[in-house]
Enzyme design. Structure first.
Site, PDB file in Angstrom:
ATOM      1  N   SER A   1      -9.990  -0.655   6.837  1.00 57.77           N
ATOM      2  CA  SER A   1      -9.402  -0.497   5.502  1.00 57.77           C
ATOM      3  C   SER A   1      -8.708  -1.725   4.918  1.00 57.77           C
ATOM      4  CB  SER A   1      -8.436   0.680   5.493  1.00 57.77           C
ATOM      5  OG  SER A   1      -9.176   1.864   5.402  1.00 57.77           O
TER       6      SER A   1
ATOM      7  N   LYS B   1       0.843  -1.195   0.000  1.00 63.20           N
ATOM      8  CA  LYS B   1       0.000   0.000   0.000  1.00 63.20           C
ATOM      9  C   LYS B   1       0.882   1.251   0.000  1.00 63.20           C
ATOM     10  CE  LYS B   1      -4.003   1.932   2.546  1.00 63.20           C
ATOM     11  NZ  LYS B   1      -4.889   1.750   3.718  1.00 63.20           N
TER      12      LYS B   1
ATOM     13  N   SER C   1      -9.834   1.629   2.716  1.00 61.99           N
ATOM     14  CA  SER C   1      -9.010   2.442   1.854  1.00 61.99           C
ATOM     15  C   SER C   1      -7.926   1.662   1.108  1.00 61.99           C
ATOM     16  CB  SER C   1      -8.329   3.553   2.679  1.00 61.99           C
ATOM     17  OG  SER C   1      -7.402   2.988   3.598  1.00 61.99           O
TER      18      SER C   1
HETATM   19  N1  GLN Z   1     -13.325   4.005   6.203  1.00 64.88           N
HETATM   20  C1  GLN Z   1     -12.630   4.353   7.407  1.00 64.88           C
HETATM   21  C2  GLN Z   1     -12.195   5.786   7.333  1.00 64.88           C
HETATM   22  O1  GLN Z   1     -12.406   6.379   6.347  1.00 64.88           O
HETATM   23  C3  GLN Z   1     -11.478   3.444   7.632  1.00 64.88           C
HETATM   24  C4  GLN Z   1     -10.228   3.867   6.976  1.00 64.88           C
HETATM   25  C5  GLN Z   1      -9.040   3.035   7.345  1.00 64.88           C
HETATM   26  O2  GLN Z   1      -9.165   1.969   7.972  1.00 64.88           O
HETATM   27  N2  GLN Z   1      -7.867   3.533   7.011  1.00 64.88           N
HETATM   28  O3  GLN Z   1     -11.649   6.329   8.251  1.00 64.88           O
END
Ligand code: GLN
Length: 445
Positions: free
Chosen positions: A128, A29, A104
């Site tokens: 994410s 990532k 994400s």
């Molecule tokens: N969807 C969640 C957010 O936007 C989780 C994001 C993540 O785990 N990095 O914060």
């Protein structure tokens, strides 16, 4: 670059000749630092940024013989659930046409699902890793807080996030987890699993043996979920039951407040973490940035409205470098932490977090693992949630409580809806109970 846009860049990084991951490709990532290879966190702010060092997990991948085939696309700074907020374009779901891949870590899940990497690393602050794993029909593990080093991870919300594996099977994910897990002197929040009554034999735990396993099903995590998702979830539970597991309902009353608490805490931490991106310390400077030499700095610091002042140049760099979702969160986080509002929002969220932890402890004293749909909805149509951030936040209802409680969780494919959309089953275990969730998950994938 692949046509579903899973990679931001495809620079190859070769690892050692031998090791447990020799011959395997592991995509990383793009918020995880790679020495001499651009790392953007999905943000225009960091376009062209080349870290001078490797994240600990990248060092471990290289030592284990892995080849890194590229850096994967992601929501900007990890803020999103659909991988549509990336400055490098949205990622498409390679297994569900017209749908988002989840986020994400959408790029990481997509390249694994498409077969463009054997394995991948994601990061999970509030879902994410698990969300994109569920939406792309692959496996993802969010480790216990402290199992994996965050050194070299571009921080979004330190108290919540962990790096973890995404893979086609539970055994593959477990193998990758074993490589990256373990204490790191450069991350003081890491813990040794051996001091917590266990070890790193994760792959051996993927033996599919669920005979006698007790599964708790928190009813709150089914309420309000999409009907097709719930149906697929129960099919997976039936399958585990047919292999010797049993289930009973448990209560997690506090999770009703988890999404609110999560977003207050995550945005607060983000507003502080992202303060360093001002075009001087980190990040590209705005196109007409007026900041200059150190002399100018001392003359103009704190002066507003004038030419050449730093406030203006910081503001311009941030205006140009950050996307809309990131700006929204920095503003809300700054507000939640500000004098006069701190007790009303941030402190309350911390209280809710403690309550969530307590509820999980109680539920896990009556069950080996807790099971729920990973996401309450199937993969959304592309473009749908961008204009409606609140609905997007609510999709994190089942994943965020686990981060608040610092617990490990796995998402494994539970099956598909009648329309052929992937559904994930989330299994949550006690702290450092990775082997339990891996064993349970391996009965399905
Ligand atoms: N969807 C969640 C957010 O936007 C989780 C994001 C993540 O785990 N990095 O914060």
């Amino acid at each position: 670059m692949t046509d579903y846009n899973g990679y931001i860049a495809t620079d190859t990084i070769e690892g050692a000749e031998d090791g447990p991951l020799a011959g395997k490709t592991v995509a990383v990532k793009d918020n995880i630092s790679t020495k001499d290879v651009q790392t953007t966190a999905g943000s225009a702010m960091l376009e062209g940024y080349v870290p001078p060092y490797d994240a600990t997990v990248v060092e471990r991948l290289k030592d284990a013989g892995a080849t890194i085939p590229g850096k994967t696309n992601m929501d900007e700074f990890g803020m999103g659930t659909t991988t549509e907020t990336s400055a490098y374009g949205a990622v498409e779901n390679p297994v569900a046409e017209g749908r988002v891949p989840g986020g994400s870590s959408g790029g990481s899940a997509a390249v694994v699902a498409a077969g463009d990497a054997d394995l991948a690393l994601g990061s999970d602050t509030g879902g994410s890793i698990r969300c994109p794993a569920a939406f792309c029909g692959v496996v993802g593990i969010k480790p216990t807080y402290g199992l994996v080093s965050r050194y070299g991870l571009i921080a979004y919300a330190n108290s919540l996030e962990q790096i973890g594996p995404i893979a086609p099977s539970v055994e593959d994910a477990a193998e990758l987890l074993a490589v990256i897990a373990g204490p790191d002197e450069r991350d003081g929040t890491t813990r040794d699993a051996r001091d917590n009554g266990t070890d790193y034999e994760f792959a051996a735990a993927a033996d599919g043996d669920v005979d006698g396993l007790s599964i708790g099903v928190p009813t709150e995590l089914l309420d309000g979920a999409d009907e097709a998702v719930v149906e697929t979830f129960w099919d997976a539970i039936d399958e585990l039951e047919s292999q010797g597991a049993s289930y009973h309902e448990v209560a997690l009353p506090s999770v009703e407040h988890a999404v609110e608490a999560y977003y207050v805490i995550a945005m607060s931490e983000a507003s502080s973490n992202l303060a360093r991106f001002d075009g001087v310390r980190y990040g590209t400077s705005g196109s007409e940035a007026t900041g200059g030499s150190g002399d100018e700095r001392s003359e103009s610091a704190g002066v507003s409205g004038g030419e050449g002042n730093w406030n203006e140049s910081f503001a311009q760099a941030r205006e140009e470098g950050f996307g809309e979702e990131v700006k929204r969160r920095v503003l809300l986080g700054t507000y939640a932490l500000s004098a006069g509002y701190h007790d009303k929002y941030y402190k309350k969220a911390q209280d809710a977090r403690a309550w969530v932890k307590q509820d999980f402890d109680e539920a896990l004293s009556e069950a080996d693992v807790l099971a729920s749909p990973t996401m309450p909805v199937p993969p959304m149509k592309r473009g749908e949630s961008l204009s409606d951030p609140l609905t997007m936040y609510l999709a994190d209802a089942n994943t965020t409580p686990v981060n608040l409680a610092n617990l490990p969780a796995i998402s494994v494919p539970a099956g598909e809806t009648d329309d052929g959309l992937p559904v994930g089953l989330q299994l949550v275990g006690p702290a450092f109970g990775e082997q339990t969730i891996i064993r349970a998950g391996s009965a399905l994938a």
